[in-house]
Write a protein that holds these residues in place. Structure first.
Motif, mmCIF file in Angstrom:
data_model
loop_
_atom_site.group_PDB
_atom_site.id
_atom_site.type_symbol
_atom_site.label_atom_id
_atom_site.label_comp_id
_atom_site.label_asym_id
_atom_site.label_seq_id
_atom_site.Cartn_x
_atom_site.Cartn_y
_atom_site.Cartn_z
ATOM 1 N N ARG A 1 -7.557 -9.202 18.503
ATOM 2 C CA ARG A 1 -7.079 -9.933 17.336
ATOM 3 C C ARG A 1 -7.025 -9.014 16.113
ATOM 4 O O ARG A 1 -6.145 -9.164 15.258
ATOM 5 C CB ARG A 1 -8.010 -11.112 17.014
ATOM 6 C CG ARG A 1 -7.683 -12.386 17.729
ATOM 7 C CD ARG A 1 -8.585 -13.494 17.227
ATOM 8 N NE ARG A 1 -8.447 -14.707 17.999
ATOM 9 C CZ ARG A 1 -7.580 -15.667 17.749
ATOM 10 N NH1 ARG A 1 -6.739 -15.520 16.743
ATOM 11 N NH2 ARG A 1 -7.536 -16.750 18.495
ATOM 12 N N PHE A 2 -7.983 -8.094 16.033
ATOM 13 C CA PHE A 2 -8.017 -7.190 14.882
ATOM 14 C C PHE A 2 -7.106 -5.987 15.093
ATOM 15 O O PHE A 2 -6.313 -5.631 14.225
ATOM 16 C CB PHE A 2 -9.449 -6.708 14.622
ATOM 17 C CG PHE A 2 -9.572 -5.864 13.379
ATOM 18 C CD1 PHE A 2 -9.748 -6.458 12.145
ATOM 19 C CD2 PHE A 2 -9.505 -4.478 13.446
ATOM 20 C CE1 PHE A 2 -9.850 -5.686 10.998
ATOM 21 C CE2 PHE A 2 -9.604 -3.698 12.309
ATOM 22 C CZ PHE A 2 -9.776 -4.304 11.082
ATOM 23 N N PHE A 3 -7.197 -5.367 16.248
ATOM 24 C CA PHE A 3 -6.463 -4.123 16.475
ATOM 25 C C PHE A 3 -5.056 -4.331 17.036
ATOM 26 O O PHE A 3 -4.290 -3.375 17.156
ATOM 27 C CB PHE A 3 -7.263 -3.211 17.411
ATOM 28 C CG PHE A 3 -8.533 -2.710 16.797
ATOM 29 C CD1 PHE A 3 -8.513 -1.663 15.888
ATOM 30 C CD2 PHE A 3 -9.752 -3.298 17.107
ATOM 31 C CE1 PHE A 3 -9.686 -1.208 15.309
ATOM 32 C CE2 PHE A 3 -10.928 -2.841 16.535
ATOM 33 C CZ PHE A 3 -10.898 -1.788 15.627
ATOM 34 N N GLY A 4 -4.717 -5.563 17.378
ATOM 35 C CA GLY A 4 -3.392 -5.844 17.908
ATOM 36 C C GLY A 4 -2.891 -7.177 17.396
ATOM 37 O O GLY A 4 -3.457 -7.767 16.469
ATOM 38 N N VAL A 5 -1.827 -7.654 17.986
ATOM 39 C CA VAL A 5 -1.198 -8.907 17.572
ATOM 40 C C VAL A 5 -1.267 -9.897 18.724
ATOM 41 O O VAL A 5 -0.779 -9.614 19.818
ATOM 42 C CB VAL A 5 0.269 -8.688 17.154
ATOM 43 C CG1 VAL A 5 0.915 -10.018 16.775
ATOM 44 C CG2 VAL A 5 0.354 -7.694 15.999
ATOM 45 N N VAL A 6 -1.886 -11.036 18.481
ATOM 46 C CA VAL A 6 -2.023 -12.085 19.483
ATOM 47 C C VAL A 6 -1.009 -13.182 19.194
ATOM 48 O O VAL A 6 -0.895 -13.661 18.057
ATOM 49 C CB VAL A 6 -3.457 -12.666 19.475
ATOM 50 C CG1 VAL A 6 -3.554 -13.853 20.409
ATOM 51 C CG2 VAL A 6 -4.458 -11.590 19.869
#
Length: 521
Positions: free
Chosen positions: A247-252
Motif C-alpha cells: 500500500r505504501f510502496f506501490g498502488v493497490v
C-alpha cells in the motif's frame, strides 16, 4: 463537581452525535463499492458459518482484519440486515470519537474549549459523512485516539504509567484487528518522534511497557496465527504484503494520485478549514515566544507526519488522513477562543461566505447532464443552506464573538446534513441503476448473474447472490439449466451488439444495460 460537569458534556456529545451520525440513516440504500463491499463480507460470515476467515463473493477474502465485520454481522444477525443497522457501528464510533477527542482536550484545555473542539470535529463535512457510512474508519480513529489518550495519561502521571500502558496495549490490539499493523504504527511513530524531540525517549524503556507490547501481540496473534496456519502464503501475500507493505510502496486497486492529493481533501473539513490560517498563526506565535505547549507540538507532529506519510505512499484514499482532524479541531477551538486577531477572523469568515456563495453560483450555472438536471433545484438549495449559514457566521466574526460563530456553524451544518439525509439522498435513490437491476433480477429460482467490465457489490449484497465478473466476451459462459442476466456498459457497442442478437434487453439505465438470456434447457 468536575466529574459531573464532564458527564453532562459527554451526554450532550452523545445527543449531538446521534443527530449528526445516526438519525435518518435508514432513508437511503447503501452506496456502491465500500459500503456494499464490506456489508457483503459481513453477511457472508452468517452464510458460511465461518467467523474467522472472511469471505467475499464466495471466496476467501484477506484484505482487512475481522473486528468490524464481527460487529456488523453480529448486530445484523440479531436485529436484521437494514441500512440503519449496517451503519450503526460507524455512527456509534463517530460519537465515541467525539468523546475521546473531548477527553484528550480536557487534559490540556478548559472544558468549554475541549467541548467546542469536539463539536467542530463532529460538524465538519468530512467527519459527519464518514460517520454515516457502513465502513470502519471511525473505529480505527477511536482506537488511535485512545492510544494517544492513554499515552498522555501515562506521560503526565508517572506513578500510573503501567496502568495506562496496559490500556494502550488493548487499544493498539483493537486498532490492529480493525486495520492491520498500521493501527499500531500510526500513533506509535508520532509518539516516538515526540519523545525524541523532548529528549525523553527513555520514557519507553521500561520492563512494564515491554510486557504491554507482548500483551498486544498475545491479543492479536490468535487470529493472525489461525489465518497463517490455514491459508499460508495466500493470506500472507494479501494481508501482510499487498495490503500493508505494498500500500505504501506501490498502488493497490488503482487507488493513487499526485503528491498534492491530500491538499484538496483538506477542503472536506468544511466549514472549519477556512479557520486554519488563524490556527497556524496562533501556534506560530506560541513557537516564536517559546511558549508552544506539548500538546500543540504533539498535534502538529501528528498532522504533519500523517499528511507526509500518506502523501509519499503510492496508494492514496481520502480517508487515510481521517485521524488528523481531531487534533486540528482542538487546536482550532483553542485558537478561536483565544482572542484571535480580529482582522484575521474577519478575513476567514469573509472567505467562507465567498466560497459558499461560489458553490451556489456554480450549481446554478454548471451544465448538468440528463437526468440529473431535473434535480438542479435540490442541489442549489443544498448549497444555499451553506451560504445562508455563513452570513451570520460572518456577522459574529466581524463583532468578534467566536463562541457564537462556532455555535452558528455547528447548527447550520446540522440543518444542512438533515436536509441531505432526509431529502436529498432519498431523492437521488432513483439514479442508482443497480437498484433497478435488483428489482428486475430478484427471484427465488436459480440464475446466473454476470457483470461484464463492471463491478457492483450492490448487486451481491441486495440480491444475496454471487456475481461473475467478466472482462472479455469470451469469458461469458451460459449455464445450460439456469437463466442468465448480463450487465454491460452502454458505451461498449461490441458487447451491446453481441447481446442484442442473443438476448432480450430488460432495462437500460444511465450507464449500463441489463440483458436476459433464457435458460438453454
Amino acid at each position: 463537581m468536575g466529574r459531573g460537569v464532564t458527564l453532562k458534556r459527554i451526554l450532550i456529545l452523545i445527543l449531538f452525535g446521534f443527530f449528526f451520525f445516526l438519525f435518518g440513516n435508514h432513508h437511503f440504500t447503501l452506496f456502491d463499492n465500500s459500503e456494499t463491499n464490506y456489508s457483503c463480507v459481513a453477511k457472508e460470515i452468517v452464510h458460511t458459518g465461518d467467523a474467522l476467515t472472511m469471505h467475499y463473493n464466495g471466496q476467501p477474502w484477506f484484505v482487512h482484519p475481522p473486528l468490524y465485520f464481527w460487529l456488523s454481522s453480529s448486530l445484523c444477525r440479531l436485529l436484521g440486515w437494514t441500512e440503519f443497522n449496517l451503519r450503526f457501528w460507524e455512527g456509534l464510533f463517530g460519537i465515541l470519537g467525539l468523546i475521546v477527542t473531548f477527553l484528550i482536550g480536557r487534559l490540556f484545555f478548559a472544558p468549554n474549549t475541549a467541548m467546542l473542539g469536539a463539536m467542530i470535529l463532529g460538524s465538519s463535512l468530512y467527519y459527519s459523512i464518514i460517520s454515516r457510512l457502513a465502513i470502519f474508519d471511525t473505529l480505527l480513529n477511536v482506537f488511535v485516539l485512545l492510544q494517544v489518550l492513554f499515552f498522555w495519561k501515562a506521560y503526565r502521571n508517572p506513578p500510573h504509567t503501567d496502568r495506562y500502558f496496559l490500556a494502550y496495549a488493548f487499544s493498539a490490539a483493537l486498532a490492529v484487528l480493525t486495520k492491520g499493523p498500521f493501527g499500531l504504527l500510526h500513533a506509535g511513530m508520532v509518539i516516538v518522534l515526540f519523545l525524541l524531540l523532548k529528549k525523553n525517549l527513555k520514557f519507553l524503556i521500561k520492563r512494564s511497557i515491554f510486557g504491554c507490547f507482548l500483551l498486544m501481540l498475545l491479543l492479536i496473534s490468535p487470529w493472525y496465527g489461525y489465518e497463517l496456519f490455514h491459508h499460508g502464503w495466500a493470506f500472507f501475500n494479501v494481508a501482510l504484503k499487498d495490503y500493508t507493505w505494498f500500500r505504501f510502496f506501490g498502488v493497490v486497486e488503482n487507488q493513487t494520485g499526485p503528491w498534492f492529493y491530500y491538499f484538496p481533501v483538506m477542503l472536506l473539513f468544511f466549514p472549519w478549514i477556512f479557520f486554519l490560517p488563524g490556527t497556524l498563526v496562533s501556534s506560530w506565535k506560541q513557537y516564536r515566544l517559546k511558549n508552544l505547549s506539548d500538546f500543540s507540538l504533539f498535534s502538529w507532529l501528528f498532522i504533519l507526519v500523517t499528511f507526509l506519510f500518506f502523501s509519499f505512499a503510492g496508494t492514496k484514499l481520502p480517508n487515510y488522513i481521517f485521524s488528523v482532524f481531531p487534533f486540528l479541531s482542538l487546536l482550532m477551538a483553542a485558537s478561536l477562543l483565544d482572542n484571535q486577531t480580529p482582522k484575521l477572523l474577519i478575513t476567514e469568515t469573509v472567505f467562507l461566505a465567498l466560497f459558499s456563495l461560489s458553490l451556489v453560483l456554480i450549481t446554478i450555472y454548471i451544465p448538468l447532464s440528463a437526468p440529473y438536471v431535473m434535480d438542479r433545484s435540490l442541489i442549489i438549495f443544498s448549497c444555499s443552506i451553506l451560504w445562508g449559514v455563513s452570513l451570520p457566521a460572518l456577522f459574529f466574526g466581524v463583532i468578534g464573538r467566536p463562541s457564537q460563530l462556532i455555535g452558528t456553524l455547528v447548527g447550520g451544518m446540522l440543518v444542512w446534513l438533515l436536509f441531505m439525509v432526509h431529502v436529498f439522498f432519498p431523492v437521488i435513490e432513483k439514479y442508482k441503476e443497480s437498484k433497478d437491476f435488483v428489482a428486475l433480477i430478484a427471484r427465488p429460482t436459480p440464475y446466473t448473474l454476470i457483470n461484464y467490465q463492471g463491478y457492483s457489490p450492490y448487486l451481491m449484497y441486495y440480491l444475496n447472490h454471487p456475481v461473475v465478473h467478466a472482462q472479455n466476451l469470451s469469458e461469458i459462459s451460459l449455464h445450460p439449466t439456469q437463466d442468465t442476466f448480463i450487465i454491460v456498459p452502454n458505451s461498449d457497442p461490441k458487447a451491446v451488439g453481441w447481446l442484442d442478437s442473443h438476448a432480450k434487453l430488460l432495462k437500460k439505465c444511465i450507464e449500463r444495460s441489463l440483458y436476459y438470456i433464457d435458460s438453454l434447457r
